[in-house]
Scaffold this motif. Structure first.
Motif, short mmCIF file in Angstrom:
data_model
loop_
_atom_site.label_atom_id
_atom_site.label_comp_id
_atom_site.label_asym_id
_atom_site.label_seq_id
_atom_site.Cartn_x
_atom_site.Cartn_y
_atom_site.Cartn_z
N CYS A 134 8.14 -11.32 19.87
CA CYS A 134 9.53 -11.50 19.44
C CYS A 134 10.46 -10.54 20.17
O CYS A 134 11.57 -10.91 20.60
N ASP A 176 10.98 -11.71 23.78
CA ASP A 176 11.74 -12.95 23.90
C ASP A 176 13.11 -12.89 23.25
O ASP A 176 13.86 -13.87 23.27
N HIS A 223 13.83 -12.57 20.00
CA HIS A 223 13.92 -13.28 18.73
C HIS A 223 13.68 -12.31 17.58
O HIS A 223 12.88 -11.38 17.69
N ALA A 224 14.35 -12.55 16.48
CA ALA A 224 14.12 -11.74 15.28
C ALA A 224 12.87 -12.26 14.57
O ALA A 224 12.71 -13.47 14.39
N HIS A 270 10.38 -13.48 11.75
CA HIS A 270 10.57 -14.13 10.46
C HIS A 270 9.27 -14.06 9.67
O HIS A 270 8.20 -14.36 10.21
N GLY A 296 5.43 -18.44 16.31
CA GLY A 296 5.69 -19.55 17.21
C GLY A 296 4.46 -19.94 18.02
O GLY A 296 3.43 -19.27 17.98
#
Length: 291
Positions: A204, A207, A209-210, A212, A217
């Motif tokens: 994350c 990339d 992204h936060a 979750h 993914g």
């Protein structure tokens, strides 16, 4: 008549059972965090079976970590065990401690043909060393040598603490991101319960992204799927299992059944595509030419 007690103690759970008439009875699981010591957990287990101290003549415990001397310290748990104090506390005549993946390696000798999953083409050479790897709270590794005439030698080790194998620029970047938090990045740093979350956070971060809760993914899953193959290939060339020895893998869940009958298939093996596992397993540079 006195019975024997057997147990498998990892970083998160301890499993105990009674050994009677060549079979396991009354298997129970105890979270290690709920008890201050193995003696306390075993005392609770014995009481639940209607057994008092002194009614168990012998105890064999498979423990996560290197075994030597009187005192044993669990690698991924707060538990400690002194052989002398353990025997005195529980009034046990004989105590045998073995590395948990020594037990797993010996468990492979009980596997049936339908309990082995082929991941690479070829005919396995059963005279070669066999390697067993199992991710859990940590990453256990053991080696099994066949001595002939149904005799076996299990070699304990701490192979989960070797460096994490890296096979691409992407994997190198992920490893570097993890190293910023942990320093040394071993195979166990990623291939373990806490390691999966650590891997997800690193991906994350790379990339943008936060993270979750409860979500990982596709890239995260593929990374996890590849790593057992790469780590397995590294372990295979270390003992030079060589020709044929690298072409068949026992399902870790099945090898576990060799020690604890009745457990189902490994969820990890069901999730890992055989083709990808084989590719990573055999990606060993010059040694890729091994048959």
């Amino acid at each position: 008549m006195k019975v024997a007690l057997v147990g498998d103690i990892g970083g998160t759970n301890a499993r105990f059972a009674l050994w009677r008439d060549n079979a396991l009875h009354a298997v129970q699981v105890f979270p290690t965090a709920d008890y201050t010591s193995p003696e306390q957990a075993i005392g609770v287990y014995l009481a639940a079976q209607g057994l008092a101290k002194g009614e168990v003549a012998a105890v064999c415990l498979a423990v996560a970590g290197p075994v030597s001397g009187d005192e044993f310290r669990f690698t991924n748990s707060h538990w400690r065990l002194s052989r002398k104090a353990f025997c005195a506390n529980l009034q046990v005549e004989h105590l045998l401690l073995i590395n948990d993946f020594t037990a797993m390696a010996l468990g492979m000798t009980r596997l049936q043909p339908d309990e082995v999953r082929n991941v690479c083409a070829g005919t396995p050479d059963t005279t070669r060393p066999a390697v067993v790897i199992g991710p859990g709270t940590g990453l256990g590794v053991g080696t099994l040598l066949g001595l002939g005439e149904q005799r076996w030698l299990a070699l304990p080790g701490e192979g989960g603490h070797v460096d994490l194998p890296v096979g691409s620029a992407r994997e190198a970047a992920i490893r570097q991101a993890i190293a910023l938090d942990t320093g040394h990045v071993s195979a166990e740093t990623v291939l373990s319960g806490g390691g999966l979350l650590r891997l997800y956070h690193a991906i994350c971060a790379l990339d943008g992204h936060a993270p979750h809760a409860g979500h990982a993914g596709p890239d995260h899953r593929c990374g996890v799927a590849r790593r057992p193959g790469g780590a397995g290939g590294d372990r295979a060339v270390l003992p030079l299992s060589g020709a044929g020895g690298r072409q068949q893998c026992a399902d870790p869940g099945r090898a576990w059944r060799g020690v604890h009958r009745g457990r189902g298939d490994s969820a990890l093996c069901r999730a890992v595509p055989a083709q990808r596992l084989c590719r990573e397993f055999c990606r060993q540079g010059l040694h890729e030419r091994l048959p």
